[in-house]
Design a protein around this motif. Structure first.
Motif, PDB file in Angstrom:
ATOM      1  N   PRO A 178       0.834  -1.200   0.000  1.00 11.48           N
ATOM      2  CA  PRO A 178       0.000   0.000   0.000  1.00 11.48           C
ATOM      3  C   PRO A 178       0.871   1.253   0.000  1.00 11.48           C
ATOM      4  CG  PRO A 178       0.028  -0.999   2.187  1.00 11.48           C
ATOM      5  CD  PRO A 178       0.828  -1.891   1.301  1.00 11.48           C
ATOM      6  N   CYS A 179       0.753   2.060  -1.038  1.00  8.64           N
ATOM      7  CA  CYS A 179       1.620   3.240  -1.103  1.00  8.64           C
ATOM      8  C   CYS A 179       0.927   4.455  -1.711  1.00  8.64           C
ATOM      9  CB  CYS A 179       2.907   2.922  -1.861  1.00  8.64           C
ATOM     10  SG  CYS A 179       2.658   2.222  -3.484  1.00  8.64           S
ATOM     11  N   GLY A 180      -0.364   4.363  -2.010  1.00  6.46           N
ATOM     12  CA  GLY A 180      -1.072   5.508  -2.564  1.00  6.46           C
ATOM     13  C   GLY A 180      -2.494   5.584  -2.040  1.00  6.46           C
ATOM     14  N   ILE A 181      -3.108   6.734  -2.250  1.00  8.14           N
ATOM     15  CA  ILE A 181      -4.517   6.938  -1.901  1.00  8.14           C
ATOM     16  C   ILE A 181      -5.053   8.021  -2.822  1.00  8.14           C
ATOM     17  CG2 ILE A 181      -4.117   8.737  -0.147  1.00  8.14           C
ATOM     18  CD1 ILE A 181      -6.325   7.344   1.543  1.00  8.14           C
ATOM     19  N   GLY A 182      -6.330   7.951  -3.143  1.00  6.51           N
ATOM     20  CA  GLY A 182      -6.846   8.964  -4.060  1.00  6.51           C
ATOM     21  C   GLY A 182      -8.353   9.014  -4.106  1.00  6.51           C
ATOM     22  N   PHE A 183      -8.838   9.917  -4.943  1.00  7.65           N
ATOM     23  CA  PHE A 183     -10.279  10.060  -5.174  1.00  7.65           C
ATOM     24  C   PHE A 183     -10.485  10.611  -6.571  1.00  7.65           C
ATOM     25  CE2 PHE A 183      -8.875  14.139  -3.466  1.00  7.65           C
ATOM     26  CZ  PHE A 183      -9.499  15.072  -4.293  1.00  7.65           C
ATOM     27  N   HIS A 184     -11.705  10.514  -7.059  1.00  8.09           N
ATOM     28  CA  HIS A 184     -12.085  11.124  -8.337  1.00  8.09           C
ATOM     29  C   HIS A 184     -13.579  11.401  -8.256  1.00  8.09           C
ATOM     30  CE1 HIS A 184     -12.451  12.201 -12.459  1.00  8.09           C
ATOM     31  NE2 HIS A 184     -13.017  11.062 -12.844  1.00  8.09           N
ATOM     32  N   ILE A 185     -13.953  12.669  -8.217  1.00  7.91           N
ATOM     33  CA  ILE A 185     -15.348  13.016  -7.922  1.00  7.91           C
ATOM     34  C   ILE A 185     -16.168  13.384  -9.152  1.00  7.91           C
ATOM     35  CG2 ILE A 185     -14.874  13.692  -5.538  1.00  7.91           C
ATOM     36  CD1 ILE A 185     -14.804  16.609  -6.456  1.00  7.91           C
ATOM     37  N   GLY A 186     -15.563  13.317 -10.347  1.00 10.95           N
ATOM     38  CA  GLY A 186     -16.352  13.584 -11.539  1.00 10.95           C
ATOM     39  C   GLY A 186     -15.611  14.446 -12.536  1.00 10.95           C
ATOM     40  N   SER A 187     -16.317  14.790 -13.605  1.00 12.34           N
ATOM     41  CA  SER A 187     -15.732  15.561 -14.692  1.00 12.34           C
ATOM     42  C   SER A 187     -16.514  16.854 -14.929  1.00 12.34           C
ATOM     43  CB  SER A 187     -15.718  14.726 -15.980  1.00 12.34           C
ATOM     44  OG  SER A 187     -14.983  13.536 -15.795  1.00 12.34           O
ATOM     45  N   GLN A 188     -15.891  17.752 -15.680  1.00 15.56           N
ATOM     46  CA  GLN A 188     -16.513  19.038 -16.050  1.00 15.56           C
ATOM     47  C   GLN A 188     -16.980  19.806 -14.805  1.00 15.56           C
ATOM     48  OE1 GLN A 188     -19.369  18.547 -19.229  1.00 15.56           O
ATOM     49  NE2 GLN A 188     -18.100  17.006 -20.232  1.00 15.56           N
ATOM     50  N   PHE A 219      -0.501  10.757  -3.527  1.00 12.46           N
ATOM     51  CA  PHE A 219      -1.879  11.215  -3.336  1.00 12.46           C
ATOM     52  C   PHE A 219      -2.436  11.604  -4.694  1.00 12.46           C
ATOM     53  CE2 PHE A 219      -5.097  14.446  -2.505  1.00 12.46           C
ATOM     54  CZ  PHE A 219      -5.839  13.850  -1.508  1.00 12.46           C
ATOM     55  N   ASP A 220      -3.492  10.925  -5.115  1.00 11.26           N
ATOM     56  CA  ASP A 220      -4.090  11.140  -6.426  1.00 11.26           C
ATOM     57  C   ASP A 220      -5.362  11.964  -6.265  1.00 11.26           C
ATOM     58  OD1 ASP A 220      -5.325  11.001  -8.900  1.00 11.26           O
ATOM     59  OD2 ASP A 220      -4.890   8.879  -9.215  1.00 11.26           O
ATOM     60  N   ALA A 221      -5.320  13.200  -6.767  1.00  9.06           N
ATOM     61  CA  ALA A 221      -6.454  14.109  -6.615  1.00  9.06           C
ATOM     62  C   ALA A 221      -7.452  14.031  -7.756  1.00  9.06           C
ATOM     63  CB  ALA A 221      -5.942  15.550  -6.473  1.00  9.06           C
ATOM     64  N   GLY A 222      -7.407  12.935  -8.502  1.00 12.42           N
ATOM     65  CA  GLY A 222      -8.408  12.742  -9.544  1.00 12.42           C
ATOM     66  C   GLY A 222      -8.146  13.587 -10.764  1.00 12.42           C
ATOM     67  N   GLY A 223      -9.160  13.740 -11.580  1.00  5.94           N
ATOM     68  CA  GLY A 223      -9.020  14.487 -12.828  1.00  5.94           C
ATOM     69  C   GLY A 223     -10.354  15.049 -13.252  1.00  5.94           C
ATOM     70  N   GLY A 224     -10.587  14.991 -14.547  1.00  5.81           N
ATOM     71  CA  GLY A 224     -11.866  15.475 -15.043  1.00  5.81           C
ATOM     72  C   GLY A 224     -11.809  16.886 -15.581  1.00  5.81           C
TER      73      GLY A 224
END
Length: 224
Positions: A178-188, A219-224
């Motif tokens: 385990p070495c990362g954590i993140g989220f992705h809340i949507g696009s546009q 830490f992955d802050a998603g995209g979109g």
């Protein structure tokens, strides 16, 4: 450029890309976050054109893939496997094997069964698998409901309490790292506020995990 002669030369439909504009957008991300240890990952599902992927790789971009086919396109275009994050739901055993063999940077895991399968495939290859969990922060974003993914009623990601349990279990696994954590809340999403709220919520969980001995590097802050 006048597009009519290009259409006459190459036929239609014709897709024309402005690499200068794309590079300017890429540099804008770098400039906005200068001074931070940063890895920008282009979402290959948004555009898997090999010429574009080659340019992105040359600029030093990482890549976010959601299938084995996308990973193969990145590698064909000269992208570094060590800068590839494998996201998305429904990863198959064959896709996991391909990614492990290539030596990707990170699996972004979406569910408990997926983590169990990843552990099995890593054990079969006798190779540790680096992973992070996609946490569902239960944050509303002002976007079209069909592309919003950050609320607990959405099918994406794990509730924080479940994620915490899985991280603690994986800590004792021989084949999971385990070495990362993140989220992705949507696009546009036009406002930064939902991203800030989601980041705070997921960072709070990350601090809890680090206090419990789970070392997280990415830490992955998603995209979109």
């Amino acid at each position: 450029m006048d597009l009519a002669p290009l259409a006459g030369r190459f036929g239609t439909p014709l897709y024309v890309y402005d690499f200068d504009a794309i590079q300017a957008a890429y540099r804008a991300y770098q400039q906005a976050l200068r001074g931070l240890p940063l890895q920008i990952c282009a979402a290959v599902k948004a555009n898997a054109n090999l010429a574009l992927l080659r340019r992105l790789a040359a600029w030093g971009s990482g890549f976010d893939v959601v299938s084995g086919g996308e990973l193969e396109r990145v590698l064909l275009a000269g992208g570094a496997a060590g800068r590839v994050v494998f996201s998305g739901v429904g990863k198959t055993a064959a896709e996991m094997d391909l990614a492990l063999r290539a030596g990707i940077q990170l699996f972004q895991v979406e569910s408990e069964p997926e983590l169990e399968l990843l552990e099995q495939r890593a054990a079969r290859r006798r190779q540790r698998a680096r992973f992070g969990l996609r946490v569902n922060p239960d944050i509303a974003a002002a976007t079209h409901p069909h592309i919003a993914t950050g609320l607990k009623q959405h099918k994406f990601g794990l509730e924080p309490r479940v994620a915490r349990r899985l991280y603690l279990r994986a800590r004792g696994s021989r084949w999971l790292e385990p070495c990362g954590i993140g989220f992705h809340i949507g696009s546009q999403i036009a406002s930064p506020r939902p991203f800030a709220l989601a980041a705070r919520r997921v960072l709070a969980l990350a601090r809890e995990l680090e206090a419990a001995g789970v070392e997280l590097r990415w830490f992955d802050a998603g995209g979109g």
